[in-house]
Design a protein around this motif. Structure first.
Motif, mmCIF file in Angstrom:
data_model
loop_
_atom_site.group_PDB
_atom_site.id
_atom_site.type_symbol
_atom_site.label_atom_id
_atom_site.label_comp_id
_atom_site.label_asym_id
_atom_site.label_seq_id
_atom_site.Cartn_x
_atom_site.Cartn_y
_atom_site.Cartn_z
ATOM 1 N N GLY A 56 0.821 -1.208 0.000
ATOM 2 C CA GLY A 56 0.000 0.000 0.000
ATOM 3 C C GLY A 56 0.850 1.250 0.000
ATOM 4 N N LEU A 57 0.333 2.303 0.614
ATOM 5 C CA LEU A 57 0.985 3.598 0.588
ATOM 6 C C LEU A 57 1.762 3.894 1.859
ATOM 7 C CD1 LEU A 57 -2.063 5.624 -0.786
ATOM 8 C CD2 LEU A 57 -0.265 4.516 -2.104
ATOM 9 N N ALA A 58 1.899 2.916 2.734
ATOM 10 C CA ALA A 58 2.456 3.188 4.059
ATOM 11 C C ALA A 58 3.858 3.780 3.994
ATOM 12 C CB ALA A 58 2.475 1.905 4.898
ATOM 13 N N GLY A 59 4.609 3.452 2.955
ATOM 14 C CA GLY A 59 5.962 3.976 2.862
ATOM 15 C C GLY A 59 6.020 5.413 2.408
ATOM 16 N N THR A 60 4.955 5.933 1.803
ATOM 17 C CA THR A 60 4.982 7.279 1.255
ATOM 18 C C THR A 60 3.952 8.206 1.873
ATOM 19 O OG1 THR A 60 3.477 6.599 -0.513
ATOM 20 C CG2 THR A 60 5.827 6.430 -0.963
ATOM 21 N N ALA A 61 2.971 7.671 2.612
ATOM 22 C CA ALA A 61 1.898 8.497 3.178
ATOM 23 C C ALA A 61 2.389 9.144 4.466
ATOM 24 C CB ALA A 61 0.653 7.651 3.438
ATOM 25 N N LYS A 62 3.138 10.228 4.328
ATOM 26 C CA LYS A 62 3.720 10.906 5.474
ATOM 27 C C LYS A 62 2.854 12.105 5.868
ATOM 28 C CE LYS A 62 7.399 8.253 5.317
ATOM 29 N NZ LYS A 62 7.694 7.266 6.365
ATOM 30 N N SER A 63 2.978 12.506 7.125
ATOM 31 C CA SER A 63 2.229 13.649 7.621
ATOM 32 C C SER A 63 3.013 14.315 8.740
ATOM 33 C CB SER A 63 0.846 13.226 8.129
ATOM 34 O OG SER A 63 0.187 14.304 8.768
ATOM 35 N N GLU A 64 2.899 15.635 8.827
ATOM 36 C CA GLU A 64 3.540 16.380 9.899
ATOM 37 C C GLU A 64 2.575 16.662 11.049
ATOM 38 O OE1 GLU A 64 6.755 16.877 9.961
ATOM 39 O OE2 GLU A 64 6.887 15.892 8.005
ATOM 40 N N VAL A 65 1.356 16.135 10.979
ATOM 41 C CA VAL A 65 0.384 16.344 12.039
ATOM 42 C C VAL A 65 0.884 15.681 13.329
ATOM 43 C CG1 VAL A 65 -1.953 15.758 12.821
ATOM 44 C CG2 VAL A 65 -1.587 16.589 10.503
ATOM 45 N N ARG A 66 0.788 16.380 14.451
ATOM 46 C CA ARG A 66 1.189 15.821 15.741
ATOM 47 C C ARG A 66 0.345 14.585 16.040
ATOM 48 N NH1 ARG A 66 -0.655 18.995 19.437
ATOM 49 N NH2 ARG A 66 0.627 18.148 21.114
ATOM 50 N N ALA A 114 6.285 6.093 12.639
ATOM 51 C CA ALA A 114 7.266 6.360 11.598
ATOM 52 C C ALA A 114 6.718 7.258 10.500
ATOM 53 C CB ALA A 114 7.745 5.037 10.997
ATOM 54 N N ALA A 115 5.399 7.218 10.302
ATOM 55 C CA ALA A 115 4.788 8.011 9.232
ATOM 56 C C ALA A 115 4.496 9.446 9.661
ATOM 57 C CB ALA A 115 3.497 7.343 8.762
ATOM 58 N N HIS A 116 4.732 9.777 10.916
ATOM 59 C CA HIS A 116 4.410 11.108 11.433
ATOM 60 C C HIS A 116 5.606 11.698 12.171
ATOM 61 C CE1 HIS A 116 0.055 10.972 10.552
ATOM 62 N NE2 HIS A 116 0.269 9.671 10.648
ATOM 63 N N GLY A 117 5.523 12.968 12.392
ATOM 64 C CA GLY A 117 6.582 13.630 13.154
ATOM 65 C C GLY A 117 7.921 13.592 12.471
ATOM 66 N N GLY A 118 7.937 13.894 11.160
ATOM 67 C CA GLY A 118 9.189 13.880 10.419
ATOM 68 C C GLY A 118 10.198 14.907 10.894
ATOM 69 N N THR A 119 9.745 15.888 11.680
ATOM 70 C CA THR A 119 10.665 16.909 12.193
ATOM 71 C C THR A 119 11.360 16.477 13.473
ATOM 72 O OG1 THR A 119 8.847 17.968 13.402
ATOM 73 C CG2 THR A 119 9.304 18.778 11.174
ATOM 74 N N ALA A 120 11.045 15.272 13.985
ATOM 75 C CA ALA A 120 11.655 14.802 15.224
ATOM 76 C C ALA A 120 13.146 14.569 15.034
ATOM 77 C CB ALA A 120 10.981 13.519 15.698
ATOM 78 N N VAL A 121 13.938 15.036 16.003
ATOM 79 C CA VAL A 121 15.392 14.858 15.937
ATOM 80 C C VAL A 121 15.926 14.106 17.147
ATOM 81 C CG1 VAL A 121 15.722 16.926 14.518
ATOM 82 C CG2 VAL A 121 15.797 17.116 17.010
ATOM 83 N N SER A 122 15.052 13.879 18.154
ATOM 84 C CA SER A 122 15.499 13.155 19.342
ATOM 85 C C SER A 122 14.334 12.366 19.928
ATOM 86 C CB SER A 122 16.041 14.130 20.399
ATOM 87 O OG SER A 122 15.019 14.993 20.868
#
Length: 351
Positions: free
Chosen positions: A243-253, A275-283
């Protein structure tokens, strides 16, 4: 879900490995939709047709008495409404807190799991009491048995995974309309769900980040985890599908709850949602051995460069497929804790 869900899914797995896909699909259909197991009767469940009508809201009225209805605290209102949209139409229940301010502080969209109803879900999650405490509207749409014979949101169908059609379009527009009607700040709209409802919440966080400021997924799956019934079986067993799980990203908390003994939706799906959310996480800050009620948990806080939590993950040790900290009078609840409803509301409303 079918009362013999686990047995049917096990049979489907064995049939898939044996190469008998028609029979496997029949077992999957029976498990997800509650239909008899007969290969010749396997077909996509209703719900893909589009009703071409102007969006409107039918006047709300107090719901007629039902068996063991969910209740509103003293002075609050728990109303019944109906919403029609070009993508379909659904009934809903809406909790409105007593007037303490000019307008409600926020709105939470609550998506029930398979076989559940808005009243059942409201009882089990106790979200109305939290709505009263925090001056928050709580909206519970009802899936129809026409759209899915077991009342599941159709997270596993490709035509219910996009922004402009199907259930995501309907649910987002319903939520936006209710928020506007009651003067809710558009920056304080949230969504949460259990199981199939959790999977649909993850989809909405992906398709409508302009509507939902944060999302809660309990025992659910990531957006695009499956596009058909065989894919749904694989995803629920923890297998990464096509499916789309590898590409369906979101920045929503996002706040995620999943029991590590969940035999219906494999716990690895909780990891995939994160893994699909919080792409801005650094720690990542990990807290082991937390004791909440009668259960031990592990909590992970994924933070951005400014130290703000973008994703909060709860792994519930020994918990199965049920709403954590829920009221036993509702279905699919685990009273042992932690209180997922309270933690979600905290996460939603924190600045």
């Amino acid at each position: 879900m079918h009362p013999q869900f686990g047995q049917l899914m096990a049979e489907a797995t064995a049939l898939t490995r044996a190469g008998d896909l028609p029979a496997a699909m029949a077992a999957i259909t029976a498990a997800l939709n509650g239909s008899p197991v007969a290969a010749e009767r396997v077909q996509e469940a209703p719900g893909h047709n589009v009703i071409d009508v102007v969006a409107r809201v039918v006047e709300e009225a107090v719901a007629p008495p039902v068996a063991r209805p969910a209740t509103a605290p003293q002075g609050e209102r728990f109303l019944t409404g109906h919403y029609a949209h070009h993508a379909g139409k659904r009934d809903y229940r809406l909790f409105i807190p007593a007037t303490r301010h000019d307008k409600p502080r926020a709105l939470v969209l609550m998506l029930h799991g398979c076989t559940q109803s808005p009243d059942d879900f409201a009882r089990g999650t106790r979200m109305n009491a939290l709505g009263a405490e925090h001056n928050t509207l709580v909206l519970y749409p009802a899936q129809t048995r026409h759209a899915n014979s077991q009342g599941c949101w159709n997270w596993f169908k490709h035509n219910h995974q996009g922004r402009n059609r199907g259930e995501p379009a309907l649910l987002a527009d319903m939520t936006r309309h209710i928020a506007e009607s009651h003067g809710v700040d558009p920056g304080h709209i949230y969504v949460a769900g259990l199981s199939a409802g959790g999977a649909m919440a993850a989809i909405l966080a992906t398709t409508h980040p302009d509507v939902f400021a944060a999302a809660g997924v309990h025992s659910g799956l990531p957006a695009g985890a499956a596009r058909d019934l065989p894919g749904a079986l694989a995803a629920m067993q923890g297998q990464a599908g096509s499916g789309l799980a590898g590409t369906a990203k979101s920045e929503v908390r996002m706040i995620v709850f999943h029991g590590d003994a969940d035999a219906t939706v494999h716990p690895s799906n909780g990891e995939r949602v994160v893994a699909a959310h919080g792409g801005t996480a650094v720690s990542v800050e990990e807290q082991h051995g937390l004791q909440h009620g009668n259960r031990t948990c592990t909590r992970r806080l994924h933070k951005d460069a400014q130290g703000q939590v973008v994703t909060e993950q709860w792994r519930l040790h020994g918990a199965g497929h049920a709403w954590s900290g829920g009221d036993p009078s509702g279905s699919y609840t685990d009273a042992r804790g932690p209180d997922a409803s309270a933690e979600m509301m905290r996460f939603f409303l924190q600045t």
